[in-house]
Scaffold this active site. Structure first.
Site, short mmCIF file in Angstrom:
data_model
loop_
_atom_site.label_atom_id
_atom_site.label_comp_id
_atom_site.label_asym_id
_atom_site.label_seq_id
_atom_site.Cartn_x
_atom_site.Cartn_y
_atom_site.Cartn_z
N LYS A 116 45.51 39.50 20.48
CA LYS A 116 46.41 38.94 19.47
C LYS A 116 45.75 38.86 18.11
CE LYS A 116 49.58 36.23 22.30
NZ LYS A 116 50.12 34.90 22.60
N LYS A 198 54.17 47.75 30.01
CA LYS A 198 55.11 46.69 30.39
C LYS A 198 56.24 46.53 29.38
CE LYS A 198 54.34 42.05 30.48
NZ LYS A 198 53.66 40.77 30.71
N LYS A 201 59.09 41.48 25.42
CA LYS A 201 60.05 41.12 24.37
C LYS A 201 59.46 41.28 22.98
CE LYS A 201 58.98 36.29 25.18
NZ LYS A 201 59.46 35.02 25.66
#
Ligand code: TRP
Length: 334
Positions: A116, A198, A201
């Site tokens: 991140k 994957k 969202k």
């Protein structure tokens, strides 16, 4: 009925956008079934969401909508606890204490932080760094036995166990050490455009890659129609056929069929017909959930009631643990 206490399961999801079909089939759909065998806590982890910059109006709406979605998929606020993390003060309080029992060396090893931080290089804040500590607090406050975790959260559960073990070794048996819960059937849904990764969202670079739970039926059908396949025409599972395998998995997950049954259903079909059927199966599965979501999300007073009662029940349990912890570390408890 035996009076043996049921095990406690803690699950949470961040309100960081409409959940994807991947979030739903991989996590949310299984939550519903946990309710029969466990005492469940279902949380909206809105404090975790602050680690990236949020629009406050939108965050508030998404938090509320996620509660509505929990209800729409069949989570039961009477028998279990559905709540918003920030409504329970104990989360913030225990996070500070636990951060004093967590080593920077441990946090430095977290792959999600590294990941991140590289994606949000303009906002590498301390909250992003101590995120696993907040999460450990979530789990430990409720003496949770089990936590359903996907691969991306496994390391966070590990550090939670390490922090709890360390605290217990100093102060005695304060925390239950949680175990990972591995669902019996867990669908790992990949992106429609990029079936090597994957379906997530937050992966929004290609709009057709992700189906969202609240996408209109024609949008769902179209996205599935545009899913990447491969050069031959066979509908079968195979490492050489990630796109088709993924669509088969999606089909199995929404119809509760086995992989063999799915392959059998499409014997002799072309890709076009196959994708059309998968699209229809997804639309049919999602329809009642979408309708129910619309009802819940427009009933503000009911959502308020659910979150308020959830917060009360959660606070009661959380404060029992928190008070014990405060005493142990030496806060004056007057
Ligand atoms: N970090 C989790 C995620 O992004 C959400 C979460 C917050 C969570 N607290 C938790 C998951 C406690 C399990 C247990 O998916």
């Amino acid at each position: 009925m035996s009076d043996e206490r049921r095990k406690i399961i803690y699950s949470a999801m961040q309100p960081s956008g409409v959940p994807s079909l991947g979030n739903y089939l991989g996590a949310l759909k299984n939550w519903k079934y946990l309710q029969d065998d466990y005492d469940c806590l279902f949380a909206v982890a809105n404090m975790h969401a602050l680690t990236v910059r949020q629009n406050p109006t939108e965050l508030r709406k998404r938090t509320r909508d996620l509660i509505a979605l929990f209800l729409a998929i069949g989570l039961d606020p009477e028998k279990h606890i559905i709540y918003v993390q920030s409504d329970v003060n104990a989360h913030a309080e225990i996070a500070w204490i636990l951060s004093c029992f967590t080593y920077m060396g441990e946090l430095n090893r977290m792959t999600q932080f590294k990941d991140k931080a590289s994606k949000h290089s303009d906002n590498i804040n301390a909250g992003l760094y101590t995120y696993p500590v907040l999460m450990a607090g979530d789990i430990l406050l409720y003496q949770s036995d089990l936590v359903p975790v996907g691969a991306d959260q496994k390391q966070h559960l590990e550090i939670c166990r390490d922090i709890a073990g360390r605290f217990n070794s100093i102060y005695g048996n304060v925390f239950k050490i949680p175990d990972p819960y591995i669902p019996k059937v867990g669908a790992r849904i990949m992106g429609l455009q990029n079936p090597e990764r994957k379906m997530s969202k937050s992966e929004s670079d290609n709009l057709n890659n992700v189906v969202y739970i609240l996408d209109e039926p024609n949008v769902i059908a179209n996205k599935i129609k545009r899913a990447v396949t491969d050069s031959d025409t066979e509908i079968r599972y195979g490492e050489d056929k990630p796109g088709i395998s993924n669509l088969l998995n999606i089909y199995c997950a929404v119809t509760d069929k086995t992989p063999d049954e799915a392959v059998n259903d499409f014997k002799g079909c072309g890709y076009g017909e196959f994708k059309k059927s998968v699209g229809e199966a997804v639309v049919e599965h999602m329809r009642p959930i979408q309708e129910s979501f619309k009802e819940y999300s427009s009933d503000k007073s009911y959502i308020d009631k659910v979150t308020k009662e959830g917060a009360q029940k959660a606070s009661y349990l959380a404060n029992k643990t928190l008070n014990k912890v405060k005493k142990k570390v030496g806060y004056p408890m007057n």
